[in-house]
Design a protein around this motif. Structure first.
Motif, PDB file in Angstrom:
ATOM      1  N   ALA A 199      -5.364  -0.964  17.957  1.00 41.95           N
ATOM      2  CA  ALA A 199      -6.638  -1.096  17.258  1.00 41.95           C
ATOM      3  C   ALA A 199      -7.207  -2.476  17.564  1.00 41.95           C
ATOM      4  CB  ALA A 199      -6.458  -0.924  15.749  1.00 41.95           C
ATOM      5  N   ILE A 200      -8.535  -2.541  17.741  1.00 39.53           N
ATOM      6  CA  ILE A 200      -9.171  -3.824  18.056  1.00 39.53           C
ATOM      7  C   ILE A 200     -10.414  -4.001  17.188  1.00 39.53           C
ATOM      8  CG2 ILE A 200      -8.255  -3.932  20.396  1.00 39.53           C
ATOM      9  CD1 ILE A 200     -11.895  -3.238  20.158  1.00 39.53           C
ATOM     10  N   ASP A 201     -10.748  -5.270  16.920  1.00 40.28           N
ATOM     11  CA  ASP A 201     -11.954  -5.641  16.192  1.00 40.28           C
ATOM     12  C   ASP A 201     -12.395  -6.968  16.801  1.00 40.28           C
ATOM     13  OD1 ASP A 201     -13.982  -6.282  14.434  1.00 40.28           O
ATOM     14  OD2 ASP A 201     -12.794  -5.996  12.619  1.00 40.28           O
ATOM     15  N   VAL A 202     -13.346  -6.917  17.757  1.00 41.44           N
ATOM     16  CA  VAL A 202     -13.641  -8.097  18.575  1.00 41.44           C
ATOM     17  C   VAL A 202     -15.140  -8.325  18.705  1.00 41.44           C
ATOM     18  CG1 VAL A 202     -11.497  -7.877  19.884  1.00 41.44           C
ATOM     19  CG2 VAL A 202     -13.582  -6.795  20.758  1.00 41.44           C
ATOM     20  N   ARG A 203     -15.476  -9.546  19.125  1.00 45.10           N
ATOM     21  CA  ARG A 203     -16.846  -9.980  19.356  1.00 45.10           C
ATOM     22  C   ARG A 203     -17.005 -10.261  20.850  1.00 45.10           C
ATOM     23  NH1 ARG A 203     -19.256 -12.831  14.780  1.00 45.10           N
ATOM     24  NH2 ARG A 203     -19.988 -14.429  16.248  1.00 45.10           N
ATOM     25  N   VAL A 204     -18.058  -9.691  21.433  1.00 44.57           N
ATOM     26  CA  VAL A 204     -18.308  -9.839  22.870  1.00 44.57           C
ATOM     27  C   VAL A 204     -19.660 -10.508  23.074  1.00 44.57           C
ATOM     28  CG1 VAL A 204     -18.588  -8.655  25.078  1.00 44.57           C
ATOM     29  CG2 VAL A 204     -16.963  -7.770  23.373  1.00 44.57           C
ATOM     30  N   GLU A 205     -19.678 -11.586  23.866  1.00 43.20           N
ATOM     31  CA  GLU A 205     -20.930 -12.240  24.236  1.00 43.20           C
ATOM     32  C   GLU A 205     -21.346 -11.783  25.634  1.00 43.20           C
ATOM     33  OE1 GLU A 205     -19.590 -16.317  23.707  1.00 43.20           O
ATOM     34  OE2 GLU A 205     -19.176 -16.496  25.862  1.00 43.20           O
ATOM     35  N   GLN A 206     -22.639 -11.574  25.808  1.00 44.54           N
ATOM     36  CA  GLN A 206     -23.187 -11.076  27.071  1.00 44.54           C
ATOM     37  C   GLN A 206     -24.593 -11.624  27.219  1.00 44.54           C
ATOM     38  OE1 GLN A 206     -22.977  -6.761  27.486  1.00 44.54           O
ATOM     39  NE2 GLN A 206     -24.343  -6.742  29.247  1.00 44.54           N
ATOM     40  N   GLY A 207     -25.098 -11.689  28.451  1.00 38.43           N
ATOM     41  CA  GLY A 207     -26.495 -12.017  28.688  1.00 38.43           C
ATOM     42  C   GLY A 207     -26.814 -13.474  28.904  1.00 38.43           C
ATOM     43  N   TYR A 208     -25.839 -14.354  28.812  1.00 39.35           N
ATOM     44  CA  TYR A 208     -26.119 -15.788  28.924  1.00 39.35           C
ATOM     45  C   TYR A 208     -26.652 -16.171  30.300  1.00 39.35           C
ATOM     46  CZ  TYR A 208     -24.007 -16.833  24.396  1.00 39.35           C
ATOM     47  OH  TYR A 208     -23.738 -16.905  23.055  1.00 39.35           O
ATOM     48  N   GLU A 209     -26.149 -15.526  31.330  1.00 33.86           N
ATOM     49  CA  GLU A 209     -26.549 -15.891  32.693  1.00 33.86           C
ATOM     50  C   GLU A 209     -28.009 -15.562  32.978  1.00 33.86           C
ATOM     51  OE1 GLU A 209     -22.270 -15.938  32.478  1.00 33.86           O
ATOM     52  OE2 GLU A 209     -23.728 -14.395  31.891  1.00 33.86           O
ATOM     53  N   ILE A 210     -28.618 -14.684  32.190  1.00 33.37           N
ATOM     54  CA  ILE A 210     -30.020 -14.323  32.402  1.00 33.37           C
ATOM     55  C   ILE A 210     -30.890 -14.753  31.219  1.00 33.37           C
ATOM     56  CG2 ILE A 210     -29.601 -12.486  34.069  1.00 33.37           C
ATOM     57  CD1 ILE A 210     -29.817 -10.464  31.820  1.00 33.37           C
ATOM     58  N   GLY A 211     -30.392 -15.698  30.428  1.00 30.33           N
ATOM     59  CA  GLY A 211     -31.197 -16.290  29.381  1.00 30.33           C
ATOM     60  C   GLY A 211     -31.466 -15.408  28.182  1.00 30.33           C
ATOM     61  N   ARG A 212     -30.600 -14.387  27.947  1.00 32.52           N
ATOM     62  CA  ARG A 212     -30.767 -13.492  26.807  1.00 32.52           C
ATOM     63  C   ARG A 212     -29.430 -13.386  26.075  1.00 32.52           C
ATOM     64  NH1 ARG A 212     -35.975 -11.788  25.609  1.00 32.52           N
ATOM     65  NH2 ARG A 212     -34.909 -10.193  24.387  1.00 32.52           N
ATOM     66  N   PRO A 213     -28.977 -14.451  25.407  1.00 31.83           N
ATOM     67  CA  PRO A 213     -27.667 -14.402  24.751  1.00 31.83           C
ATOM     68  C   PRO A 213     -27.589 -13.284  23.727  1.00 31.83           C
ATOM     69  CG  PRO A 213     -28.923 -16.328  24.050  1.00 31.83           C
ATOM     70  CD  PRO A 213     -29.647 -15.742  25.214  1.00 31.83           C
ATOM     71  N   SER A 214     -26.482 -12.554  23.776  1.00 30.26           N
ATOM     72  CA  SER A 214     -26.309 -11.349  22.970  1.00 30.26           C
ATOM     73  C   SER A 214     -24.921 -11.349  22.343  1.00 30.26           C
ATOM     74  CB  SER A 214     -26.464 -10.095  23.840  1.00 30.26           C
ATOM     75  OG  SER A 214     -27.676 -10.130  24.563  1.00 30.26           O
ATOM     76  N   LEU A 215     -24.810 -10.629  21.216  1.00 30.17           N
ATOM     77  CA  LEU A 215     -23.524 -10.501  20.540  1.00 30.17           C
ATOM     78  C   LEU A 215     -23.313  -9.043  20.168  1.00 30.17           C
ATOM     79  CD1 LEU A 215     -20.994 -11.778  19.253  1.00 30.17           C
ATOM     80  CD2 LEU A 215     -22.327 -12.013  17.141  1.00 30.17           C
ATOM     81  N   LEU A 216     -22.179  -8.481  20.590  1.00 28.61           N
ATOM     82  CA  LEU A 216     -21.815  -7.103  20.293  1.00 28.61           C
ATOM     83  C   LEU A 216     -20.488  -7.092  19.547  1.00 28.61           C
ATOM     84  CD1 LEU A 216     -22.926  -7.256  23.542  1.00 28.61           C
ATOM     85  CD2 LEU A 216     -23.182  -4.817  23.016  1.00 28.61           C
ATOM     86  N   LEU A 217     -20.416  -6.315  18.481  1.00 33.82           N
ATOM     87  CA  LEU A 217     -19.226  -6.219  17.645  1.00 33.82           C
ATOM     88  C   LEU A 217     -18.540  -4.891  17.918  1.00 33.82           C
ATOM     89  CD1 LEU A 217     -20.794  -7.528  14.312  1.00 33.82           C
ATOM     90  CD2 LEU A 217     -19.836  -8.845  16.223  1.00 33.82           C
TER      91      LEU A 217
END
Length: 295
Positions: free
Chosen positions: A250-268
């Motif tokens: 089982a996992i419960d994690v936070r993923v960051e994406q989009g920084y390289e294209i100037g759109r920082p994002s957070l997915l849970l």
């Protein structure tokens, strides 16, 4: 195609002008497939959605999803963003859950609120299906990386919760940031595969509160790089459980994406092994940007 109301929202965004942009057309029942594709190309976001009716069908709302180049049977940030718009513009009262009727089937979305506006939405994706493994020697050149940048402890694998992705494990954030896609090689790589999109991750992050960094490339469907990919992260959540990446079922994690294209994002991401597969939830915030009409 006159007087078509639409919303623009940022999905998986903690503030305005971050996350993944989405246009949602709220009264699209009279549009043809060709017209919806034309509008998606005009908007030119990674995806645009069309709510086909404000009436429920089998308990859900009919929705179609388009990239600038093609229709998709499922996508993550369009699901959450459309659910936000449905609640705010059509339902107009708090509901704990609503259902989108997509080509992959019915996708439920749960909603939590602050001041009667959804501030956290989570979708339950289909149980992941695990496909073919690829060799690092095939994949690394398409990403402009050395073979040893890929973490050989875990497979490079096709995974789908409705739309398939190639999941690629890297060792370091430096390698993730240094990716320089060779478009011809990437297109040749995915041409024989079911998966046409490539999701790359590593266990190092910019923000110490997060657990993984990721990037997603989808040249084959008209998206060079996506700032926040809910469908790919659902596949990734299943991958983490399937291969016990964190040593748990089982996992419960936070993923960051989009920084390289100037759109920082957070997915849970939450996922766990269950008797008949892996249960996957993907969540995030949605921020309203604009409303208007196509004239």
């Amino acid at each position: 195609m006159s007087n078509l109301p639409f919303w623009i929202v940022d999905v998986f965004a903690e503030t305005k002008y971050a996350g993944n942009q989405l246009a949602v057309f709220t009264n699209a029942g009279d549009l043809s497939t060709a017209e919806m594709q034309q509008i998606a190309k005009e908007i030119n976001f990674s995806e645009t959605t069309f709510i086909r009716s404000s009436e429920l069908r089998d308990g859900g709302y009919d929705v179609r999803i388009f990239t600038p180049a093609t229709e998709l049977p499922f996508a993550g940030h369009p699901t959450l963003g459309t659910a936000f718009v449905l609640q705010q513009s059509i339902i107009q009262q708090p509901v704990d859950q609503l259902i989108l009727n997509l080509q992959v089937g019915q996708i439920p979305v749960t909603l939590n609120y602050r001041d009667r506006v959804p501030n956290m939405l989570r979708m339950r994706q289909n149980s992941p299906i695990f496909g073919e493994n690829l060799a690092a020697e095939q994949v690394a050149p398409a990403l402009g990386l050395a073979v040893d940048a890929i973490d050989s402890r875990f497979p490079i694998q096709e995974v789908s919760t409705g739309v398939p992705f190639v999941i690629v494990p890297l060792k370091t954030l430096t390698a993730l940031q240094q990716i320089k896609v060779d478009v011809d090689r990437l297109l040749a790589l995915v041409e024989p595969l079911q998966a046409k999109m490539v999701f790359v991750f590593c266990p190092e992050t910019r923000n110490p509160a997060n657990h993984f960094s990721a990037r997603m490339f989808a040249y084959a469907v008209g998206i060079p790089e996506d700032p926040a990919t809910g469908s790919a992260n659902g596949c990734f959540a299943g991958y983490l459980v399937q291969h016990r990446y964190l040593g748990t079922a089982a996992i419960d994690v936070r993923v960051e994406q989009g920084y390289e294209i100037g759109r920082p994002s957070l997915l849970l991401l939450q996922a766990q092994a269950v008797n008949d597969g892996i249960e996957v939830l993907v969540g995030g915030q949605v921020v309203k940007i604009a409303q208007g009409q196509f004239v």
